[in-house]
Design an enzyme around this catalytic site. Structure first.
Site, PDB file in Angstrom:
ATOM      1  N   HIS A  21      37.221  94.235  84.065  1.00  0.00           N
ATOM      2  CA  HIS A  21      37.454  92.796  83.867  1.00  0.00           C
ATOM      3  C   HIS A  21      36.372  91.993  84.570  1.00  0.00           C
ATOM      4  CE1 HIS A  21      42.034  92.913  82.819  1.00  0.00           C
ATOM      5  NE2 HIS A  21      41.314  93.707  82.060  1.00  0.00           N
TER       6      HIS A  21
ATOM      7  N   TYR B 141      46.602  84.078  86.438  1.00  0.00           N
ATOM      8  CA  TYR B 141      47.432  83.716  87.593  1.00  0.00           C
ATOM      9  C   TYR B 141      47.822  82.262  87.399  1.00  0.00           C
ATOM     10  CZ  TYR B 141      45.889  87.935  90.146  1.00  0.00           C
ATOM     11  OH  TYR B 141      45.643  89.223  90.552  1.00  0.00           O
TER      12      TYR B 141
ATOM     13  N   PRO C  54      51.508  91.103  96.708  1.00  0.00           N
ATOM     14  CA  PRO C  54      50.681  91.620  95.608  1.00  0.00           C
ATOM     15  C   PRO C  54      49.741  90.591  94.974  1.00  0.00           C
ATOM     16  CG  PRO C  54      52.939  91.287  94.881  1.00  0.00           C
ATOM     17  CD  PRO C  54      52.932  91.008  96.345  1.00  0.00           C
TER      18      PRO C  54
ATOM     19  N   LYS D   8      45.366  93.427  96.690  1.00  0.00           N
ATOM     20  CA  LYS D   8      44.545  94.056  97.728  1.00  0.00           C
ATOM     21  C   LYS D   8      45.119  95.376  98.271  1.00  0.00           C
ATOM     22  CE  LYS D   8      40.904  91.711  98.160  1.00  0.00           C
ATOM     23  NZ  LYS D   8      40.555  92.112  96.799  1.00  0.00           N
TER      24      LYS D   8
ATOM     25  N   TYR E 161      38.364  88.480  95.879  1.00  0.00           N
ATOM     26  CA  TYR E 161      39.110  89.222  94.854  1.00  0.00           C
ATOM     27  C   TYR E 161      38.389  90.502  94.454  1.00  0.00           C
ATOM     28  CZ  TYR E 161      42.275  89.779  90.871  1.00  0.00           C
ATOM     29  OH  TYR E 161      43.228  90.249  89.996  1.00  0.00           O
TER      30      TYR E 161
HETATM   31  C1  PHB Z   1      49.344  94.490  88.002  1.00  0.00           C
HETATM   32  O1  PHB Z   1      48.713  94.629  86.944  1.00  0.00           O
HETATM   33  O2  PHB Z   1      50.380  95.133  88.221  1.00  0.00           O
HETATM   34  C2  PHB Z   1      48.875  93.518  89.011  1.00  0.00           C
HETATM   35  C3  PHB Z   1      47.603  92.960  88.882  1.00  0.00           C
HETATM   36  C4  PHB Z   1      47.156  92.032  89.809  1.00  0.00           C
HETATM   37  C5  PHB Z   1      47.965  91.666  90.859  1.00  0.00           C
HETATM   38  C6  PHB Z   1      49.224  92.239  91.014  1.00  0.00           C
HETATM   39  C7  PHB Z   1      49.679  93.164  90.092  1.00  0.00           C
HETATM   40  O3  PHB Z   1      47.536  90.738  91.754  1.00  0.00           O
END
Ligand code: PHB
Length: 398
Positions: A79, A208, A300, A304, A392
């Site tokens: 990505h 997000y 989450p 990280k 990130y």
């Molecule tokens: C996920 O795809 O499970 C996932 C991706 C990014 C995050 C948390 C979970 O910040």
């Protein structure tokens, strides 16, 4: 020593066969350092436990450069950015343009599968399904791991270095006497409602989203399976929600004038994920060293957790390797401080992302608008975007 325990001697004893424990075991074995891993769960349980899925470039490199295998490159999805969505508008952060890096969507269960297969391929000693694990004599030259194996036989591993990589629910950190450890933690008044759905992708990259109804994250697993989350009450009963209610709730949080619509499909898993921020200091007691979630947990939102665990392992491996090649404990003595520098950076980032994107139930209009001001600050300047993008995609491994 217990009367009927079978004794096994090794150099490094590792409690925990998740990604941190297995990666360390793999690196040590490549360096000719003997080690044994004990894990209380069975292979199938770890393989099927859903965890987050974003790997920093440094984590991908660790898997490929050390010869685990290249599956992350062929099956992971690279990505080049994420969308921050607020006020119903999406703002894309282009990682290669901002910081010259990318991330890879490759779920933690796949990382586990690859590492477990590499240990098996290379003749590693990994014992799953053990019970009654205890760690003893950590401040002596022979720390010990006592456990009962899947056949009921009692064992004692006598090692020189003991590693606690047994996750946030593990026993190792609690074996450090309270006067030798500081537990730093905070709780959040929210959790994530997570789903897996059989549906086409709603977006090629992660979204997000901050909304008046709360946070949502749109993630993916494959062309046909998607992973999504929305902010929920930690005491919510996930099983009470119908598919329509879940989709309506997710949609509300991404609604906007651009008419963005989630692509719906049957939901085959729904669960509440509780989270908190925690750091054990120091990440060491005598000859026992903590790595990964055993020493710290992050919410989450910044993705990280696994990356931080692998970064710990890199630093710890270098320290153990240096000890066996030079007999100097200098790097081992510096492990905790060195690892904690990155840990606190990741704690800050995860805390920041979490608080900026979630909406507290009791938030007043000032707080809601202040968070929007913060999001606007991030997306409206290259510096703001770079700060998020750098954190990130992951700071360089030192
Ligand atoms: C996920 O795809 O499970 C996932 C991706 C990014 C995050 C948390 C979970 O910040």
């Amino acid at each position: 020593m217990s009367a009927n325990a079978q004794i096994i001697k090794t150099q490094v004893g590792i409690v925990g066969g998740g990604p941190a424990g297995l990666m360390l075991s793999h690196l040590l074995a490549k360096s000719g350092i003997e080690n044994i891993v004990v894990e209380k769960r069975d292979h199938e349980t770890i393989r099927t436990t859903h965890r987050a899925g974003i790997l920093e470039a440094g984590s991908v490199k660790m898997l490929t450069d050390t010869g685990v295998n290249g599956r992350v490159l062929t099956e992971g999805m690279e990505h080049e950015g994420i969308d921050l969505r607020f006020n119903g508008e999406s703002h894309r952060l282009n990682f290669p343009d901002l910081v010259g890096a990318t991330v890879t969507l490759y779920p933690q269960n796949e990382v586990f599968v690859d590492l477990a297969a590499a240990r098996k391929r290379d003749g590693g000693d990994v014992r799953y399904s053990v019970t009654d694990t205890e760690v003893l004599d950590m401040t002596t030259d022979t720390p010990k791991i006592r456990f009962t194996d899947s056949e009921g036989q009692l064992f004692e591993i006598h090692c020189e270095i003991l590693v606690g990589a047994d996750g946030s629910q593990g026993i190792c950190k609690w074996a450090i006497p309270q006067e030798y450890r500081t537990d730093n933690f905070i709780e959040y008044p929210f959790a994530w409602f997570g789903i897996l759905t059989e549906a086409p992708k709603s977006s090629d990259e992660l979204i997000y989203a901050n909304s008046p109804h709360g946070f949502a994250l749109i993630s993916q697993r494959s062309e046909t399976v998607q992973r999504m989350y929305f902010q929920a009450d930690p005491n919510e009963d996930a099983s009470k929600w119908t598919e329509d209610q879940i989709w309506d709730e997710l949609q509300k949080r991404v609604d906007g004038p651009d008419g963005f619509q989630l692509k719906r499909g049957p939901i085959f898993e729904q669960m509440i994920l509780k989270f908190r921020s925690y750091v054990c200091e120091p990440m060491r007691y005598g000859n026992m060293f903590l790595a990964g979630d055993a020493g710290h947990t992050v919410p989450p939102t910044g993705a990280k957790g696994l990356n931080l665990a692998l970064a710990d392992v890199k630093v710890l491996f270098e320290a153990i390797d240096s000890y066996y090649s030079t007999k100097s404990k200098e790097l081992l003595d510096g492990y905790s401080d060195r690892a904690l520098k990155r840990v606190w950076k990741a704690q800050n980032f995860s805390y920041w992302m979490t608080n900026m994107l979630h909406t507290r139930k009791d938030a007043n209009p000032f707080e809601v608008k202040r968070a929007l001001g913060e999001l606007q600050t991030v997306v409206s300047s290259r510096y703001g975007q770079q700060y998020l993008a750098e954190s990130y995609t992951g700071w360089p491994h030192s």
